[in-house]
Design a protein around this motif. Structure first.
Motif, PDB file in Angstrom:
ATOM      1  N   ALA A 200       0.764  -1.176   0.009  1.00  0.00           N
ATOM      2  CA  ALA A 200      -0.013  -0.050   0.068  1.00  0.00           C
ATOM      3  C   ALA A 200       0.839   1.212   0.106  1.00  0.00           C
ATOM      4  O   ALA A 200       1.734   1.302   0.925  1.00  0.00           O
ATOM      5  CB  ALA A 200      -0.974  -0.127   1.266  1.00  0.00           C
TER       6      ALA A 200
ATOM      7  N   LEU B 120      -3.857  -0.122  -4.435  1.00  0.00           N
ATOM      8  CA  LEU B 120      -2.888  -1.311  -3.597  1.00  0.00           C
ATOM      9  C   LEU B 120      -2.520  -2.351  -4.809  1.00  0.00           C
ATOM     10  O   LEU B 120      -3.176  -2.550  -5.680  1.00  0.00           O
ATOM     11  CB  LEU B 120      -4.256  -1.694  -2.592  1.00  0.00           C
ATOM     12  CG  LEU B 120      -3.763  -3.387  -2.202  1.00  0.00           C
ATOM     13  CD1 LEU B 120      -2.592  -2.967  -0.961  1.00  0.00           C
ATOM     14  CD2 LEU B 120      -4.979  -3.997  -1.426  1.00  0.00           C
TER      15      LEU B 120
ATOM     16  N   GLU C 259      -7.604   2.933  -2.233  1.00  0.00           N
ATOM     17  CA  GLU C 259      -6.478   3.696  -2.183  1.00  0.00           C
ATOM     18  C   GLU C 259      -6.886   4.140  -0.492  1.00  0.00           C
ATOM     19  O   GLU C 259      -7.863   3.648   0.151  1.00  0.00           O
ATOM     20  CB  GLU C 259      -6.496   5.204  -2.629  1.00  0.00           C
ATOM     21  CG  GLU C 259      -6.229   4.725  -4.389  1.00  0.00           C
ATOM     22  CD  GLU C 259      -6.101   6.111  -5.157  1.00  0.00           C
ATOM     23  OE1 GLU C 259      -6.050   7.255  -4.506  1.00  0.00           O
ATOM     24  OE2 GLU C 259      -6.043   5.932  -6.562  1.00  0.00           O
ATOM     25  N   GLY C 260      -5.936   5.270  -0.038  1.00  0.00           N
ATOM     26  CA  GLY C 260      -6.077   5.434   1.612  1.00  0.00           C
ATOM     27  C   GLY C 260      -5.861   4.227   2.295  1.00  0.00           C
ATOM     28  O   GLY C 260      -6.564   4.484   3.252  1.00  0.00           O
ATOM     29  N   VAL C 261      -5.000   3.374   1.938  1.00  0.00           N
ATOM     30  CA  VAL C 261      -4.825   2.283   2.726  1.00  0.00           C
ATOM     31  C   VAL C 261      -4.011   2.379   3.986  1.00  0.00           C
ATOM     32  O   VAL C 261      -2.984   3.146   4.238  1.00  0.00           O
ATOM     33  CB  VAL C 261      -4.017   1.121   1.855  1.00  0.00           C
ATOM     34  CG1 VAL C 261      -4.007  -0.116   3.052  1.00  0.00           C
ATOM     35  CG2 VAL C 261      -4.976   0.643   0.930  1.00  0.00           C
ATOM     36  N   HIS C 262      -4.417   1.982   5.311  1.00  0.00           N
ATOM     37  CA  HIS C 262      -3.619   2.265   6.519  1.00  0.00           C
ATOM     38  C   HIS C 262      -2.970   0.923   7.112  1.00  0.00           C
ATOM     39  O   HIS C 262      -1.827   0.922   7.680  1.00  0.00           O
ATOM     40  CB  HIS C 262      -4.529   2.785   7.476  1.00  0.00           C
ATOM     41  CG  HIS C 262      -5.142   4.145   7.080  1.00  0.00           C
ATOM     42  ND1 HIS C 262      -4.289   5.203   7.225  1.00  0.00           N
ATOM     43  CD2 HIS C 262      -6.303   4.456   7.034  1.00  0.00           C
ATOM     44  CE1 HIS C 262      -5.193   6.430   6.717  1.00  0.00           C
ATOM     45  NE2 HIS C 262      -6.347   5.901   6.420  1.00  0.00           N
TER      46      HIS C 262
ATOM     47  N   VAL D 273      -8.160  -5.221   4.256  1.00  0.00           N
ATOM     48  CA  VAL D 273      -7.722  -3.904   4.142  1.00  0.00           C
ATOM     49  C   VAL D 273      -8.436  -3.123   4.841  1.00  0.00           C
ATOM     50  O   VAL D 273      -9.716  -3.011   4.760  1.00  0.00           O
ATOM     51  CB  VAL D 273      -7.746  -3.818   2.647  1.00  0.00           C
ATOM     52  CG1 VAL D 273      -7.111  -2.382   2.491  1.00  0.00           C
ATOM     53  CG2 VAL D 273      -7.184  -4.720   1.748  1.00  0.00           C
ATOM     54  N   TRP D 274      -7.737  -2.107   5.888  1.00  0.00           N
ATOM     55  CA  TRP D 274      -8.372  -1.240   6.394  1.00  0.00           C
ATOM     56  C   TRP D 274      -7.904   0.058   5.561  1.00  0.00           C
ATOM     57  O   TRP D 274      -6.800   0.578   5.285  1.00  0.00           O
ATOM     58  CB  TRP D 274      -7.939  -0.983   7.772  1.00  0.00           C
ATOM     59  CG  TRP D 274      -7.978   0.619   8.339  1.00  0.00           C
ATOM     60  CD1 TRP D 274      -9.216   1.265   8.265  1.00  0.00           C
ATOM     61  CD2 TRP D 274      -7.145   1.123   9.053  1.00  0.00           C
ATOM     62  NE1 TRP D 274      -9.055   2.460   8.988  1.00  0.00           N
ATOM     63  CE2 TRP D 274      -7.793   2.590   9.525  1.00  0.00           C
ATOM     64  CE3 TRP D 274      -5.914   0.841   9.573  1.00  0.00           C
ATOM     65  CZ2 TRP D 274      -7.064   3.455  10.204  1.00  0.00           C
ATOM     66  CZ3 TRP D 274      -5.050   2.069  10.407  1.00  0.00           C
ATOM     67  CH2 TRP D 274      -5.645   3.239  10.466  1.00  0.00           C
ATOM     68  N   HIS D 275      -9.015   0.920   5.044  1.00  0.00           N
ATOM     69  CA  HIS D 275      -8.789   1.962   4.246  1.00  0.00           C
ATOM     70  C   HIS D 275      -9.678   2.829   4.427  1.00  0.00           C
ATOM     71  O   HIS D 275     -10.788   2.847   5.123  1.00  0.00           O
ATOM     72  CB  HIS D 275      -8.571   1.671   2.870  1.00  0.00           C
ATOM     73  CG  HIS D 275      -9.927   0.967   2.420  1.00  0.00           C
ATOM     74  ND1 HIS D 275     -10.572   1.736   1.352  1.00  0.00           N
ATOM     75  CD2 HIS D 275     -10.479  -0.113   2.400  1.00  0.00           C
ATOM     76  CE1 HIS D 275     -11.822   1.053   1.204  1.00  0.00           C
ATOM     77  NE2 HIS D 275     -11.754   0.018   1.620  1.00  0.00           N
ATOM     78  N   ASP D 276      -9.415   4.481   3.798  1.00  0.00           N
ATOM     79  CA  ASP D 276     -10.692   5.243   3.894  1.00  0.00           C
ATOM     80  C   ASP D 276     -11.474   5.184   2.639  1.00  0.00           C
ATOM     81  O   ASP D 276     -11.066   4.838   1.632  1.00  0.00           O
ATOM     82  CB  ASP D 276     -10.032   6.756   3.777  1.00  0.00           C
ATOM     83  CG  ASP D 276      -8.979   7.030   4.923  1.00  0.00           C
ATOM     84  OD1 ASP D 276      -9.198   6.626   5.938  1.00  0.00           O
ATOM     85  OD2 ASP D 276      -8.162   7.832   4.695  1.00  0.00           O
TER      86      ASP D 276
END
Length: 315
Positions: A80, A86, A102-105, A118-121
């Motif tokens: 990421a 991703l 996108e915005g993956v944490h 996947v944790w993401h926005d």
């Protein structure tokens, strides 16, 4: 720094506090570690046995690496990057899968490697958990993370259970809340199973190998949450924890202490059985801890073959 403990290797990744959220990953029974940092558009691969390093720089020379995760079989690596889709790199066929997330944490493979969590926005600016088919790159399921009522759940870290169907998620109700929460989440039906209150400013989470207990590290110690009984116990109260990891047997927890040592804690008794002082500057913190199983199973070496004399490559 690589330290042999109880027949296993403990990988310790540190980073300056001014360069937050560095990530590293290894895959079980292998000598390779992948390291990424949000400050650099490159990946670093380190061989645990020889200390050799290989660096891959992305062609765009921007967009740092936010998270990395090896598949359990080591055949693929999820990457990421900031403001970029991703990626899943497949080593066996030299293929690259682009996933429109996108915005993956944070990233975590399930033990079988079939699913990537996947944790993401999300597009609605809400934090989301998305389950991706790691073979095809297809997004199977996705759900906004809500703690209770209308409060979005701000995730800090995720960990997958051995049973494949559940993940542990630590975070808080809002980005400004210090009250830590653990959600046990069903990724088949995309719903919350349990909710625990777990300390102040949570930073890391780990499932034990049996999948029955989740350890949560915070600035006020460690919470051990029994997912079957719904009970909670505490370890190392009032100790600022940076990171933690279960040993392969589940009998011990490796615990990174803020600006100090790595502790090996007996889970059953809560006693510290070993303390490892680290030669890092006081501004450095232990970002990540991971165990690698018995060195005898490492690829490329057998019991009879000669091994390198030293594996202290973060010297």
């Amino acid at each position: 720094l690589n330290v042999q403990l109880s027949g296993s290797f403990l990988v310790i990744a540190s980073a300056s506090e001014v360069c937050d959220n560095s990530d590293c990953s290894h895959f079980l029974d292998s000598q390779w570690i992948a390291l990424g940092s949000p400050a650099e558009a490159r990946l670093q691969f380190i061989n645990c046995l020889t200390g050799s390093e290989h660096t891959y720089s992305f062609p765009d020379d921007e967009n740092g690496v936010l998270a990395v995760a090896w598949a359990p079989d080591g055949n693929s690596l999820a990457i990421a990057r900031e403001d970029a889709p991703l990626l899943i790199w497949g080593w066996a066929l030299y293929e690259e899968t682009v996933i429109d997330v996108e915005g993956v944490h944070s990233l975590a493979y399930t033990p079988s490697g079939d699913k990537l969590v996947v944790w993401h926005d999300g597009f609605d600016d809400l934090p989301r958990i998305t389950v991706v088919d790691s073979n095809s790159g297809t997004q199977r399921r996705s759900s906004a993370l809500m703690s209770s009522g209308a409060f979005p759940f701000i995730c800090r870290q995720i960990a997958c259970s051995q049973c494949e169907d559940y993940i542990g998620i630590v975070g808080s109700d809002t980005a400004h809340s210090s009250a830590g929460l653990l959600l046990v989440y069903d990724i088949v039906h995309m719903r919350r199973r349990q909710r625990f209150k777990v300390g102040t400013w949570v930073v890391d989470v780990a499932y034990d190998p049996s999948g029955a207990t989740i350890a949560v590290g915070s600035l006020t110690g460690i919470a051990l949450c029994d997912v079957n009984l719904g009970s909670r116990a505490s370890l190392l109260c009032d100790v600022a924890v940076c990171s933690l990891a279960y040993s392969p047997s589940g009998a011990y927890l490796a615990v990174g202490i803020a600006r100090k040592d790595v502790l090996l804690v007996d889970v059953s008794s809560g006693t510290v059985v070993y303390s490892l002082p680290l030669p890092f500057h006081e501004d450095f913190c232990i970002e990540r801890l991971e165990f690698v199983r018995d060195i005898n199973t490492f690829q490329g070496f057998s019991d009879e073959e000669e091994r390198p004399e030293s594996t202290d490559f973060f010297d």
